[in-house]
Scaffold this active site. Structure first.
Site, PDB file in Angstrom:
ATOM      1  N   GLY A   1       0.814  -1.225   0.000  1.00 13.45           N
ATOM      2  CA  GLY A   1       0.000   0.000   0.000  1.00 13.45           C
ATOM      3  C   GLY A   1       0.841   1.265   0.000  1.00 13.45           C
ATOM      4  O   GLY A   1       0.598   2.181   0.779  1.00 13.45           O
TER       5      GLY A   1
ATOM      6  N   VAL B   1      -3.341  -7.581  -1.215  1.00 16.17           N
ATOM      7  CA  VAL B   1      -2.841  -8.321  -0.049  1.00 16.17           C
ATOM      8  C   VAL B   1      -3.860  -9.315   0.515  1.00 16.17           C
ATOM      9  O   VAL B   1      -3.517 -10.141   1.359  1.00 16.17           O
ATOM     10  CB  VAL B   1      -2.338  -7.386   1.084  1.00 16.17           C
TER      11      VAL B   1
ATOM     12  N   SER C   1      -1.863   0.827  14.651  1.00  9.13           N
ATOM     13  CA  SER C   1      -2.497   2.131  14.905  1.00  9.13           C
ATOM     14  C   SER C   1      -2.624   2.294  16.414  1.00  9.13           C
ATOM     15  O   SER C   1      -2.649   1.303  17.150  1.00  9.13           O
ATOM     16  CB  SER C   1      -3.902   2.144  14.289  1.00  9.13           C
TER      17      SER C   1
ATOM     18  N   TYR D   1     -12.246  -1.606  12.637  1.00  6.19           N
ATOM     19  CA  TYR D   1     -10.875  -1.107  12.445  1.00  6.19           C
ATOM     20  C   TYR D   1     -10.066  -1.336  13.724  1.00  6.19           C
ATOM     21  O   TYR D   1      -8.954  -1.856  13.681  1.00  6.19           O
ATOM     22  CB  TYR D   1     -10.920   0.376  12.072  1.00  6.19           C
TER      23      TYR D   1
ATOM     24  N   ALA E   1     -10.656  -3.508  16.072  1.00 12.38           N
ATOM     25  CA  ALA E   1     -10.458  -4.949  16.267  1.00 12.38           C
ATOM     26  C   ALA E   1      -9.340  -5.471  15.365  1.00 12.38           C
ATOM     27  O   ALA E   1      -8.489  -6.259  15.790  1.00 12.38           O
ATOM     28  CB  ALA E   1     -11.764  -5.689  15.990  1.00 12.38           C
TER      29      ALA E   1
ATOM     30  N   LYS F   1      -6.805  -3.790  14.092  1.00 16.97           N
ATOM     31  CA  LYS F   1      -5.490  -3.276  14.496  1.00 16.97           C
ATOM     32  C   LYS F   1      -5.048  -3.891  15.831  1.00 16.97           C
ATOM     33  O   LYS F   1      -3.857  -4.100  16.052  1.00 16.97           O
ATOM     34  CB  LYS F   1      -5.522  -1.746  14.578  1.00 16.97           C
TER      35      LYS F   1
HETATM   36  P1  NAD Z   1      -4.388   5.557   2.548  1.00 16.91           P
HETATM   37  O1  NAD Z   1      -5.824   5.250   2.316  1.00 16.91           O
HETATM   38  O2  NAD Z   1      -3.837   6.823   2.021  1.00 16.91           O
HETATM   39  O3  NAD Z   1      -3.471   4.372   2.012  1.00 16.91           O
HETATM   40  C1  NAD Z   1      -3.842   3.030   2.125  1.00 16.91           C
HETATM   41  C2  NAD Z   1      -3.011   2.236   1.152  1.00 16.91           C
HETATM   42  O4  NAD Z   1      -3.383   0.868   1.234  1.00 16.91           O
HETATM   43  C3  NAD Z   1      -3.219   2.669  -0.301  1.00 16.91           C
HETATM   44  O5  NAD Z   1      -1.966   2.724  -0.923  1.00 16.91           O
HETATM   45  C4  NAD Z   1      -4.049   1.540  -0.890  1.00 16.91           C
HETATM   46  O6  NAD Z   1      -3.792   1.356  -2.271  1.00 16.91           O
HETATM   47  C5  NAD Z   1      -3.528   0.358  -0.082  1.00 16.91           C
HETATM   48  N1  NAD Z   1      -4.445  -0.786  -0.071  1.00 16.91           N
HETATM   49  C6  NAD Z   1      -5.730  -0.830   0.372  1.00 16.91           C
HETATM   50  N2  NAD Z   1      -6.241  -2.060   0.179  1.00 16.91           N
HETATM   51  C7  NAD Z   1      -5.250  -2.811  -0.376  1.00 16.91           C
HETATM   52  C8  NAD Z   1      -5.162  -4.159  -0.795  1.00 16.91           C
HETATM   53  N3  NAD Z   1      -6.211  -4.993  -0.677  1.00 16.91           N
HETATM   54  N4  NAD Z   1      -3.995  -4.596  -1.322  1.00 16.91           N
HETATM   55  C9  NAD Z   1      -2.940  -3.747  -1.466  1.00 16.91           C
HETATM   56  N5  NAD Z   1      -2.968  -2.466  -1.083  1.00 16.91           N
HETATM   57  C10 NAD Z   1      -4.108  -2.002  -0.545  1.00 16.91           C
HETATM   58  O7  NAD Z   1      -4.213   5.475   4.120  1.00 16.91           O
HETATM   59  P2  NAD Z   1      -2.961   5.733   5.080  1.00 16.91           P
HETATM   60  O8  NAD Z   1      -3.416   6.686   6.106  1.00 16.91           O
HETATM   61  O9  NAD Z   1      -1.732   6.011   4.301  1.00 16.91           O
HETATM   62  O10 NAD Z   1      -2.858   4.308   5.799  1.00 16.91           O
HETATM   63  C11 NAD Z   1      -1.731   3.465   5.718  1.00 16.91           C
HETATM   64  C12 NAD Z   1      -1.724   2.550   6.938  1.00 16.91           C
HETATM   65  O11 NAD Z   1      -1.561   3.335   8.121  1.00 16.91           O
HETATM   66  C13 NAD Z   1      -3.013   1.754   7.124  1.00 16.91           C
HETATM   67  O12 NAD Z   1      -2.719   0.459   7.593  1.00 16.91           O
HETATM   68  C14 NAD Z   1      -3.726   2.552   8.206  1.00 16.91           C
HETATM   69  O13 NAD Z   1      -4.640   1.748   8.914  1.00 16.91           O
HETATM   70  C15 NAD Z   1      -2.561   2.990   9.056  1.00 16.91           C
HETATM   71  N6  NAD Z   1      -2.841   4.129   9.920  1.00 16.91           N
HETATM   72  C16 NAD Z   1      -3.212   5.343   9.407  1.00 16.91           C
HETATM   73  C17 NAD Z   1      -3.440   6.407  10.266  1.00 16.91           C
HETATM   74  C18 NAD Z   1      -3.813   7.779   9.774  1.00 16.91           C
HETATM   75  O14 NAD Z   1      -4.139   8.642  10.609  1.00 16.91           O
HETATM   76  N7  NAD Z   1      -3.779   8.057   8.473  1.00 16.91           N
HETATM   77  C19 NAD Z   1      -3.309   6.221  11.650  1.00 16.91           C
HETATM   78  C20 NAD Z   1      -2.954   4.980  12.133  1.00 16.91           C
HETATM   79  C21 NAD Z   1      -2.716   3.932  11.265  1.00 16.91           C
END
Ligand code: NAD
Length: 252
Positions: A13, A65, A144, A157, A159, A161
């Site tokens: 991702g 994934v 997270s 979400y 659950a 994480k």
């Molecule tokens: P985002 O939506 O910008 O990016 C998510 C990425 O995951 C994208 O590149 C998307 O293409 C990819 N993706 C989704 N489903 C997929 C799949 N089935 N196969 C392959 N790739 C897939 O979000 P983000 O904020 O950059 O999140 C990235 C990670 O960080 C996530 O795991 C999210 O839960 C975690 N996170 C984000 C935050 C926040 O505040 N943004 C906080 C805590 C954790």
């Protein structure tokens, strides 16, 4: 000599958001990176070009994934292209809001599939490759703060994480003796597409900022910098750890 010269990483991702921030940070330290998403879009092409512009090598490999065959081929193609795999960053994730009484079964399953099953499957094939190489490795799971403390309104979400947090500890124990470390990063609120709608609402934005003691939201590079630290050879004594990168959210 950069700190990750000669290393190869897959970041799931990583066409945008936190994953892209991690890919850029690792590449900035000399790591060759595999940019991944389930679709090959302009974001993916731009991420690869940006990383190549830093003087590091990068390739895009499409893989969902949640599909085992895709994940198996993701690792195979990465090894074919770069000769080995040193670092896996399990970053791909989705968030569908919903309290338990309102969330559909479909939205529960989708989040479990991407956020938890995806982490398991990528770990499975990356570890097999790392064991074959016999030189250890680094697995970094993007969990997270919602995997450590409750976060209202996002039941599945949280659950999923929470599952990543505990999976991190278990996998760390299984492979510690092979020099494969397994850690999680637990971001607070980071400015990406995932949080765009939340932050567009003035009162939500204010409440979230008030819960973040450093007084700002995180940026993808904040998580990228922490990922570099965990990827280093020098971090080999750190395993099974959940590292908060949350501007002090969970310290309150
Ligand atoms: P985002 O939506 O910008 O990016 C998510 C990425 O995951 C994208 O590149 C998307 O293409 C990819 N993706 C989704 N489903 C997929 C799949 N089935 N196969 C392959 N790739 C897939 O979000 P983000 O904020 O950059 O999140 C990235 C990670 O960080 C996530 O795991 C999210 O839960 C975690 N996170 C984000 C935050 C926040 O505040 N943004 C906080 C805590 C954790």
């Amino acid at each position: 000599m950069k700190r990750l010269d000669g290393k190869v990483a897959i970041i799931t991702g990583s066409n945008r958001g936190i994953g892209k921030g991690i890919a850029i940070a690792l590449a900035g330290e000399g790591c060759k990176v595999v940019v991944n998403s389930y679709k090959e879009d302009d974001d993916a092409k731009n991420a690869v070009e940006e990383i190549k512009g830093l003087g590091s090598d990068a390739v895009f490999i499409k893989a969902n994934v949640t599909r085992e065959i895709d994940v198996k081929e993701l690792v195979e193609k990465a090894v074919k292209r770069f000769g080995k795999l040193d670092v896996l960053v399990n970053n791909a994730g989705i968030l569908v809001a919903g309290t338990a009484d309102k969330l559909s079964e479909k939205d529960w399953d989708r989040q479990m599939d991407v956020n938890l099953k995806g982490v398991f499957m990528c770990t499975k094939y990356a570890v097999r490759q790392m064991l074959k190489q016999g030189k250890g490795g680094r697995i970094i799971n993007i969990s997270s703060i919602a995997g450590l403390v409750g976060f209202p309104g996002i039941s599945a979400y949280c659950a999923s994480k929470g599952g990543v947090t505990e999976f991190t500890r278990e996998v760390a124990l299984d492979y510690a003796k092979y020099g494969i470390t397994v850690n999680a990063l637990n971001p607070g609120v980071i400015v990406t597409d995932m949080t765009k709608a939340m932050l567009a609402d003035g009162s939500t934005k204010k409440a979230l900022l008030e819960s973040t003691p450093v007084g700002r939201f995180g940026q993808p590079e904040d998580i990228g910098n922490a990922a570099v630290f965990l990827a280093l050879d020098e971090s080999g004594f750190i395993t099974g750890h959940n590292l908060v990168v949350d501007g002090g959210w969970t310290a309150r």
